[in-house]
Design a protein around this motif. Structure first.
Motif, PDB file in Angstrom:
ATOM      1  N   GLU A 154     -14.190  41.410  25.389  1.00 20.65           N
ATOM      2  CA  GLU A 154     -15.157  41.887  26.374  1.00 20.65           C
ATOM      3  C   GLU A 154     -14.980  43.386  26.599  1.00 20.65           C
ATOM      4  N   PHE A 155     -13.707  43.798  26.719  1.00 13.64           N
ATOM      5  CA  PHE A 155     -13.385  45.194  26.985  1.00 13.64           C
ATOM      6  C   PHE A 155     -13.826  46.081  25.810  1.00 13.64           C
ATOM      7  N   ALA A 156     -13.535  45.616  24.610  1.00 11.82           N
ATOM      8  CA  ALA A 156     -13.866  46.389  23.404  1.00 11.82           C
ATOM      9  C   ALA A 156     -15.377  46.560  23.261  1.00 11.82           C
ATOM     10  N   ARG A 157     -16.115  45.475  23.526  1.00 11.55           N
ATOM     11  CA  ARG A 157     -17.573  45.556  23.448  1.00 11.55           C
ATOM     12  C   ARG A 157     -18.096  46.595  24.424  1.00 11.55           C
ATOM     13  N   LYS A 158     -17.523  46.562  25.633  1.00 12.83           N
ATOM     14  CA  LYS A 158     -18.010  47.450  26.682  1.00 12.83           C
ATOM     15  C   LYS A 158     -17.771  48.920  26.337  1.00 12.83           C
ATOM     16  N   TYR A 159     -16.620  49.211  25.749  1.00 16.26           N
ATOM     17  CA  TYR A 159     -16.285  50.606  25.480  1.00 16.26           C
ATOM     18  C   TYR A 159     -16.473  50.996  24.018  1.00 16.26           C
ATOM     19  N   GLY A 160     -17.175  50.145  23.260  1.00 18.28           N
ATOM     20  CA  GLY A 160     -17.520  50.481  21.887  1.00 18.28           C
ATOM     21  C   GLY A 160     -16.312  50.663  20.985  1.00 18.28           C
ATOM     22  N   LEU A 161     -15.266  49.848  21.214  1.00 21.64           N
ATOM     23  CA  LEU A 161     -14.065  49.941  20.394  1.00 21.64           C
ATOM     24  C   LEU A 161     -14.176  48.984  19.217  1.00 21.64           C
ATOM     25  N   PRO A 162     -13.494  49.305  18.117  1.00 19.47           N
ATOM     26  CA  PRO A 162     -13.591  48.453  16.930  1.00 19.47           C
ATOM     27  C   PRO A 162     -13.049  47.039  17.196  1.00 19.47           C
ATOM     28  N   ILE A 163     -13.670  46.078  16.511  1.00 16.14           N
ATOM     29  CA  ILE A 163     -13.188  44.698  16.605  1.00 16.14           C
ATOM     30  C   ILE A 163     -12.855  44.239  15.203  1.00 16.14           C
ATOM     31  N   LYS A 164     -11.581  44.297  14.879  1.00 16.78           N
ATOM     32  CA  LYS A 164     -11.159  43.972  13.518  1.00 16.78           C
ATOM     33  C   LYS A 164     -10.497  42.601  13.521  1.00 16.78           C
ATOM     34  N   THR A 165     -11.055  41.731  12.695  1.00 17.78           N
ATOM     35  CA  THR A 165     -10.528  40.369  12.658  1.00 17.78           C
ATOM     36  C   THR A 165      -9.240  40.317  11.848  1.00 17.78           C
ATOM     37  N   VAL A 166      -8.188  39.748  12.466  1.00 16.70           N
ATOM     38  CA  VAL A 166      -6.911  39.667  11.762  1.00 16.70           C
ATOM     39  C   VAL A 166      -6.375  38.237  11.631  1.00 16.70           C
ATOM     40  N   VAL A 167      -7.048  37.291  12.316  1.00 15.25           N
ATOM     41  CA  VAL A 167      -6.649  35.893  12.172  1.00 15.25           C
ATOM     42  C   VAL A 167      -7.893  35.058  11.919  1.00 15.25           C
ATOM     43  N   ALA A 168      -7.822  34.233  10.875  1.00 14.12           N
ATOM     44  CA  ALA A 168      -8.930  33.335  10.573  1.00 14.12           C
ATOM     45  C   ALA A 168      -8.459  31.909  10.846  1.00 14.12           C
ATOM     46  N   PRO A 169      -9.365  31.038  11.301  1.00 16.78           N
ATOM     47  CA  PRO A 169      -8.958  29.650  11.550  1.00 16.78           C
ATOM     48  C   PRO A 169      -8.370  29.028  10.294  1.00 16.78           C
ATOM     49  N   GLU A 170      -7.416  28.154  10.494  1.00 20.86           N
ATOM     50  CA  GLU A 170      -6.686  27.544   9.389  1.00 20.86           C
ATOM     51  C   GLU A 170      -7.627  26.843   8.407  1.00 20.86           C
ATOM     52  N   ASP A 171      -8.679  26.219   8.948  1.00 20.26           N
ATOM     53  CA  ASP A 171      -9.559  25.423   8.094  1.00 20.26           C
ATOM     54  C   ASP A 171     -10.700  26.243   7.498  1.00 20.26           C
ATOM     55  N   SER A 172     -10.634  27.580   7.601  1.00 21.84           N
ATOM     56  CA  SER A 172     -11.706  28.385   7.008  1.00 21.84           C
ATOM     57  C   SER A 172     -11.731  28.182   5.506  1.00 21.84           C
ATOM     58  N   ALA A 173     -12.942  28.032   4.965  1.00 23.93           N
ATOM     59  CA  ALA A 173     -13.080  27.878   3.525  1.00 23.93           C
ATOM     60  C   ALA A 173     -12.670  29.178   2.850  1.00 23.93           C
ATOM     61  N   ASN A 174     -13.093  30.274   3.448  1.00 28.60           N
ATOM     62  CA  ASN A 174     -12.786  31.582   2.887  1.00 28.60           C
ATOM     63  C   ASN A 174     -12.285  32.488   3.998  1.00 28.60           C
ATOM     64  N   PRO A 175     -10.982  32.455   4.267  1.00 26.83           N
ATOM     65  CA  PRO A 175     -10.421  33.177   5.420  1.00 26.83           C
ATOM     66  C   PRO A 175     -10.772  34.654   5.423  1.00 26.83           C
ATOM     67  N   GLU A 176     -10.772  35.249   4.246  1.00 28.85           N
ATOM     68  CA  GLU A 176     -10.998  36.693   4.155  1.00 28.85           C
ATOM     69  C   GLU A 176     -12.333  37.104   4.744  1.00 28.85           C
ATOM     70  N   SER A 177     -13.300  36.222   4.695  1.00 30.51           N
ATOM     71  CA  SER A 177     -14.640  36.595   5.138  1.00 30.51           C
ATOM     72  C   SER A 177     -14.890  36.244   6.609  1.00 30.51           C
ATOM     73  N   PHE A 178     -13.893  35.670   7.246  1.00 28.29           N
ATOM     74  CA  PHE A 178     -14.080  35.310   8.659  1.00 28.29           C
ATOM     75  C   PHE A 178     -14.173  36.588   9.487  1.00 28.29           C
TER      76      PHE A 178
END
Length: 866
Positions: free
Chosen positions: A354-378
RNA sequence: GCCCCCUUGGCGGAACUGGUAGACGCAUGGGACUUAAAAUCCCAAGUCCGAAAGGACGUCCCGGUUCGAGUCCGGGAGGGGGCACCA
């Protein structure tokens, strides 16, 4: 035959007098006997006993009387949680001293308890407002102080503006004072604390060993202590020469595995760094002030927007010097938890997102759910919501493709190797703030001296007694207003000094009272011989509302008192039972007034006002409360039906841990049973053999069947009481009474019938004794005994008489019951099978088909599969 | 939001480790006693069909495991409780 109705009132008074004169409930340490310490949470002397108290004490009394009959040396004491704010309020309203008000209430309530016929040892009575009690509490405080378990510090504390006093964290419920209901304010004050956090881990770990505690209470304490595992490390800061900034920024996180997703850091408004930077930056100073003043009320917190103030500083990712993020002061970071500073990893945390959205900060995904078919693209950012769970680490250099848990350990190892940080366990639990700016409490026995600092009052000068001549005419602490009380000489240097005017939280009083019952005359807080014998409490009974507060404090006290040599027990309560509340229907008149139950009657199934007959709206069944007038006065019930009936009713029907609905018909049902037992004895008595007569050689089938019913009932009631299944135990007592009645009606001439009926009546008398002690004594005497029921051992049963010669075995065909057979309990499967297949209903259901399979469960059931 | 618990007749509730669902009590209906009432005693009763015998259905809902599920597993609904900007 003349049939007197049982006169409960006169009979109950008679036996109470006899018990008291014989001092039968006086607890004694006895060699060769097991001990049982049975305790109900002591009441606050509000002025009247209510039905909730009555249920609580009746339950404890069942256990205490049962244990006594089982041959235990029983300690079952009672006292008064007598300090507290209501007494001061009463004093203000009526101009009466709080002590006068309190002691009057104690007298009144003690008299009310008296008529209940509780097996209490009143010689051990204590009242926490009595200097004889609180002087020992002051001695304990001094020992805690010396042991480093009590200390003074400045802290942001919860201020209750109605009580004009501070509150402990545990006493703030939904952002409001637990008693006043007023929104709590934050204030920075110097206050006294007990170091409960020193035992955080022990208090948590030991919960597991409390096998006889309800799971939900253990769970609530577990949550309250709130252990979390993570890492603490320091970020280097750039962009400021301020000395605070030069120190770097220390943060705590349970998810250091998400460090590569960091897009900002945030610190609390009262963080030293924020304060230091505010000195140089008026705008930041304004922001910090604004945050400090904002409401901490729950409702506001839920809706409050997350805001931040960019300090201009940058924090550097220690694993990637090029990865630099802004440092904010943010309103959602708390100084009290962890280090008061966080790193924000928005893809994995809702608030950070919420904070990042408000202040336009980057949102970089570093954890993908275990059952993701393709974790890298999460991609949490693309998805529009953070993923806070654990899974597979991505976009994180040396942590890539590890699970979150593996990455967590690896990154902490790395911190430790490089000397940047460490693994760390953090608890939610805070130290217990015990200072209260009130009069009616235990004075904290220290003196403040300008030269010597905080000086403990020497033990030989205890108690530090409350002054009697106080006024309540102005707000604030009357002790502080008192003309002379606080002006004393320093015990160390003899110069003019001032007494501490804060008193202790009343939860301190109740945190150790159960140890004082072991010997309430001891010169020191405890008499070790007595506490070693009686403690721990074997069965503690009280309301669930104390699951965290009182029960956690008492567990802390047992540890602290053990450490300071006053006890040798860590867990004060071996068994805990939390009983439900007493509820009642609510009634409203046509014009919207709440009506008392005795203002309402039912006519033709409709509720109307007694007398006038105006219609009444029947509302929900709710906890009895004065405001809704749905209360029942225990005194009136006892007056009308007697204590036994009230006790019996409260223990029957509803399991003790659940809320019970008080109903008129319910109490009348219990009353009928009392009368019925009385009549049963009255009618059978002339036909019974003398007490102690030897069993005859021969028993008719009917007499034998009654004997079996008796022995089975004794067995069932015994285990029922052991497991707090009072309602089912009572159901069995009803059944046995019916059996006796049927046998007596059929005549007592058959061989052994008289013996069997006497045996049954005597056993039943023993079984009902914990619930209805007066009636039991009366019947016992009527049956020809000269001993007291209260001193009679618990009925025993003969195992051989609890098994039947023949049992009924249901027969199923394809899982549906189609018949039943009578068979000896030890019949072999072949016999059972043959008999089952001959049953008419079974044959019909099988329709001539052959069984594919026959399942015989011995003594249980037969299932024929076709 | 997270965690925990609960859901059985008209009502409170029983049912041990999967084995006759509804013990016991309350309320209800019928009967006995009574001039009558109160009190007391006896009988009936989950729902539906049936005169009965008997049968079908039935423990919040849907599905599964099992010879057999109130009880175990998965999903859902409703109710209650605890914690909550806890990093």
């Amino acid at each position: 035959m003349s049939q007197d109705r049982y006169n409960a009132k006169a009979t109950e008074q008679k036996w109470q007098k006899i018990w008291n004169n014989a001092a039968v409930f006086r607890a004694r340490m006895e060699e060769g006997k097991p001990k049982a310490y049975v305790l109900e949470m002591f009441p606050y002397p509000s002025g009247r006993i209510h039905v909730g108290h009555t249920r609580n004490y009746a339950m404890g009394d069942v256990v205490a009387r049962y244990k006594r009959a089982q041959g235990y040396a029983v300690l079952h004491p009672m006292g008064w949680d007598a300090f507290g704010l209501p007494a001061e309020n009463a004093a203000r309203e009526r101009g009466e001293h709080p002590g006068t008000w309190t002691r009057q209430n104690i007298e009144a309530m003690k008299a009310q308890l008296g008529v209940m016929g509780l097996s209490l040892d009143w010689s051990r009575e204590i009242a926490t407002c009595d200097p004889d009690y609180y002087q020992h509490q002051q001695a304990l405080f001094l020992d805690f102080l010396e042991a480093g378990l009590a200390y003074r510090k400045e802290a942001t504390v919860n201020w209750d503006p109605v009580e004009n006093s501070v509150l402990a964290n545990e006493q703030v419920v939904d952002g409001k004072g637990w008693r006043s209901g007023a929104p709590v304010e934050k204030r920075k004050l110097t206050q006294w604390f007990f170091r409960i956090t020193a035992y955080a881990d022990d208090l948590l770990e030991s919960l597991e060993g409390l096998a006889r505690w309800p799971d939900n209470v253990r769970l609530m304490q577990e949550n309250w202590i709130g252990k979390s595992y993570g890492a603490q490390w320091t970020f280097a800061l750039e962009g400021s020469g301020n000395p605070e900034a030069q120190k770097g920024l220390e943060v705590y996180s349970t998810r250091p595995d998400t460090i590569f997703g960091m897009s900002f850091c945030a610190i609390a408004a009262d963080h030293p760094l924020a304060q230091a930077l505010a000195q140089e930056n008026p705008q930041l100073a304004d922001y910090c002030r604004e945050v400090a003043q904002s409401s901490t009320m729950q409702a506001d917190l839920d809706t409050a927007e997350k805001t931040g103030f960019d300090t201009g500083l940058k924090a550097v990712n220690p694993f990637d010097p090029a990865h630099k993020v802004p440092v904010f002061v943010a309103n959602y970071v708390l100084m009290e938890y962890g280090t008061g500073a966080i790193f924000g990893s928005p893809a994995g945390d809702e608030r950070d997102f919420e904070f990042a959205r408000k202040y336009g900060l980057p949102i970089k995904t570093v954890v993908a759910p275990e059952d993701s078919a393709n974790p890298e693209s999460f991609d949490a950012d693309a998805k529009g919501e953070p993923f806070a769970g654990k899974g597979v680490v991505i976009n994180s250099e040396f942590l890539n493709s590890l699970t979150s848990d593996e990455a967590l350990e690896k990154v902490i190892d790395e911190f430790e190797t490089r000397g940047l940080g460490t693994r760390k366990v953090v608890y939610r639990l805070r130290d217990w703030l015990i200072s209260r700016q009130r009069y009616w409490g235990c004075p904290i026995p220290v003196i403040h001296c300008e030269a010597c600092g905080v000086v403990p009052v020497p033990k030989d000068q205890l108690p530090v007694a409350l002054p009697e001549d106080v006024t309540f005419d102005k707000p604030g602490n009357p002790l502080d207003h008192h003309a002379s009380w606080k002006y004393v000489d320093c015990p160390k240097c003899g110069k003019a000094a001032r007494r501490e005017t804060d008193t202790m939280d009343t939860f301190v009083d109740s945190a150790w009272y159960f140890t004082r019952y072991c010997d309430n005359t001891a010169e020191t807080p405890t008499n070790r011989e007595a506490t070693d014998y009686w403690l721990p409490v074997d069965q503690y009974i009280g309301g669930i509302e104390h699951a965290v507060l009182h029960l956690l404090y008492a567990r802390f006290f047992a540890r602290a008192m053990s450490k300071t040599g006053h006890l040798d027990v860590k867990e004060p309560f071996q068994g805990l039972f939390t009983q439900g509340m007493v509820c009642h229907e609510t009634y409203k008149s046509a014009d919207g007034r709440w009506l008392y139950p005795d203002e309402v009657e039912y006519k033709d199934g409709k509720a109307v006002e007694r007398g006038g007959g105006a219609p009444v709206t029947v509302g929900a069944v709710e906890k009895m409360s004065k405001s809704k007038r749905n209360t029942i006065d225990p005194e009136e019930i006892v007056e009308q039906y007697g204590a036994d009936t009230a006790r019996w009713f409260m223990m029957s029907d509803t399991p003790p841990e659940r809320d019970i609905e008080w109903t008129q018909s319910g109490i009348e049902g219990a009353w009928r049973y009392v009368q019925r037992l009385w009549r049963l004895v009255d009618e059978a008595l002339p036909h019974l053999p003398a007490t102690g007569a030897a069993p005859p050689d021969d028993f008719s089938d009917e007499a034998l069947s009654l004997r079996k019913a008796t022995h089975k009932t004794v067995k069932a009631v015994t285990t029922g009481i052991e497991h707090f299944h009072f309602n089912t135990a009572i159901a069995r007592c009803y059944e046995l009474a019916s059996e006796i009645g049927a046998r007596a009606h059929a005549g007592l001439d058959a061989p052994g019938a008289g013996f069997a009926v006497r045996e049954a009546l005597e056993a039943l008398t023993g079984l009902i004794n914990p619930f209805m002690p007066h009636l039991a004594e009366e019947i016992w005497q009527k049956l020809g005994h000269e001993t007291l029921m209260v001193e009679t051992p618990w009925p025993t049963f003969d195992e051989a008489l609890t098994v039947d010669d023949a049992i009924t075995l249901p027969i199923q065909v394809n899982g549906k019951k189609r018949g039943e057979i009578e068979i000896a309990p030890d019949a072999d499967n072949a016999t059972i099978e043959a008999l089952a297949l001959e049953d008419e209903g079974v044959k019909r259901a099988m329709g001539g088909k052959a069984p594919k399979k026959v399942i015989v469960v011995p003594k249980r059931i037969v299932n024929i599969v076709i």
